[in-house]
Write an enzyme that holds these catalytic residues in place. Structure first.
Site, PDB file in Angstrom:
ATOM      1  N   MET A  60       0.999  -0.933   0.150  1.00 25.00           N
ATOM      2  CA  MET A  60      -0.124   0.081  -0.115  1.00 25.00           C
ATOM      3  C   MET A  60       0.812   1.155   0.118  1.00 25.00           C
ATOM      4  SD  MET A  60      -3.675  -1.437   2.589  1.00 25.00           S
ATOM      5  CE  MET A  60      -4.145  -0.487   2.109  1.00 25.00           C
ATOM      6  N   GLY A  61       1.827   0.894  -1.304  1.00 25.46           N
ATOM      7  CA  GLY A  61       2.300   2.531  -1.343  1.00 25.46           C
ATOM      8  C   GLY A  61       1.003   3.683  -1.268  1.00 25.46           C
ATOM      9  N   THR A  62       1.538   4.330  -0.721  1.00 26.57           N
ATOM     10  CA  THR A  62      -0.224   5.297   0.304  1.00 26.57           C
ATOM     11  C   THR A  62       0.142   7.034   0.090  1.00 26.57           C
ATOM     12  OG1 THR A  62      -0.781   3.407   0.879  1.00 26.57           O
ATOM     13  CG2 THR A  62      -1.433   5.510   1.766  1.00 26.57           C
ATOM     14  N   SER A  63      -1.047   6.939   0.176  1.00 25.97           N
ATOM     15  CA  SER A  63      -0.782   8.700   0.935  1.00 25.97           C
ATOM     16  C   SER A  63      -2.614   8.306   2.174  1.00 25.97           C
ATOM     17  CB  SER A  63      -1.248   9.526   0.325  1.00 25.97           C
ATOM     18  OG  SER A  63       0.155   9.900  -0.825  1.00 25.97           O
TER      19      SER A  63
END
Length: 259
Positions: A60-63
């Protein structure tokens, strides 16, 4: 149209970006002798050369973000999850409920964060039955911290725990990689958060109204998604106060920053 320019167009379509000329030429020289398979049953020549880009862990490469406002908290997240460099899900939900008015935003390994959330949800259900009332947000955050810290060598999980309870009102706790526990007025995390620290520090103030906090979260996440290749899709929101939880969905074409 030359064969070489045709290969350049093919590579641009399949790799999803404009390639530099020298790279296209190098690829062309290696691929021009190979047949181009177009059916779904065969790997394309590009995949054979570059290898499978879907072999990585589901990440979950995420913001993700949470902001306190006067009366509650707003949590927000993008919706992109990746497997290696392949976008496995464009519309995932990274805001997970662990009790009626307590939610978490998850970043890191999807499997790790889901497992930790399931464990804490189970513990909170038992705890709420024992005490005969809804648990505190602080209790949930401490349970997340215990699991993440005690398993810090085996987990890749960064979590924002936030919600509303009758004792403390709206509160936000950040549990970054390693298992620290930090209470904050607003929290950001994930790969996209590195692009918006300055914006968030300059914009945030205590006492934001509900609408101001919502606009802040949506705009900050839009900026992060436009810069970070591992963030994208849509914005999901959870607005939590004494009246309950309201979930909102902001499609990409309504975001204030073009994607």
């Amino acid at each position: 149209v030359s064969t070489q320019s045709t290969w350049g167009s093919f590579l641009r379509v399949h790799l999803g970006k404009t390639l530099h000329t020298n790279f296209s030429n190098k690829m062309f020289s290696q691929l021009k002798a190979q047949p181009m398979h177009t059916s779904f049953g065969h790997a394309s020549a590009t995949e054979e050369l570059l290898g499978d880009n879907r072999s990585g862990e589901h990440m979950m490469g995420t913001s993700i973000m949470a902001v306190a406002f006067d009366g509650g908290v707003i949590m927000g997240a993008d919706s992109r999850t990746t497997t290696g460099t392949y976008v496995a899900n464009r519309v995932s939900d990274k805001i997970t409920p662990v009790h009626d008015r307590i939610f978490v935003c998850r970043s890191g390994s999807a499997a790790d964060t889901q497992a930790v959330s399931d464990i804490v949800r189970y513990w909170l259900d038992i705890h709420s039955v024992e005490i005969g009332e809804a648990p505190l947000v602080k209790t949930a955050a401490n349970l997340f911290q215990e699991v993440c810290y005690n398993n810090k060598d085996g987990l890749m999980a960064a979590i924002i725990c936030a919600g509303w309870d009758a004792k403390n009102g709206g509160s936000i706790y950040s549990i970054p990689l390693g298992g620290s526990l930090i209470k904050q007025k607003f929290a950001i995390s994930g790969s996209g958060s590195t692009y918006i620290y300055g914006y968030c520090d300059s914009y945030f103030r205590e006492g934001l109204s509900r609408q101001e906090a919502q606009d802040f979260v949506v705009k900050a996440l839009s900026h992060a998604m436009s810069r970070d290749g591992s963030s994208g899709g849509i914005v999901r929101l959870a607005i939590i106060d004494k009246d309950g939880v309201e979930r909102k969905f902001i499609p990409f074409y309504q975001l204030p920053v073009p994607q």
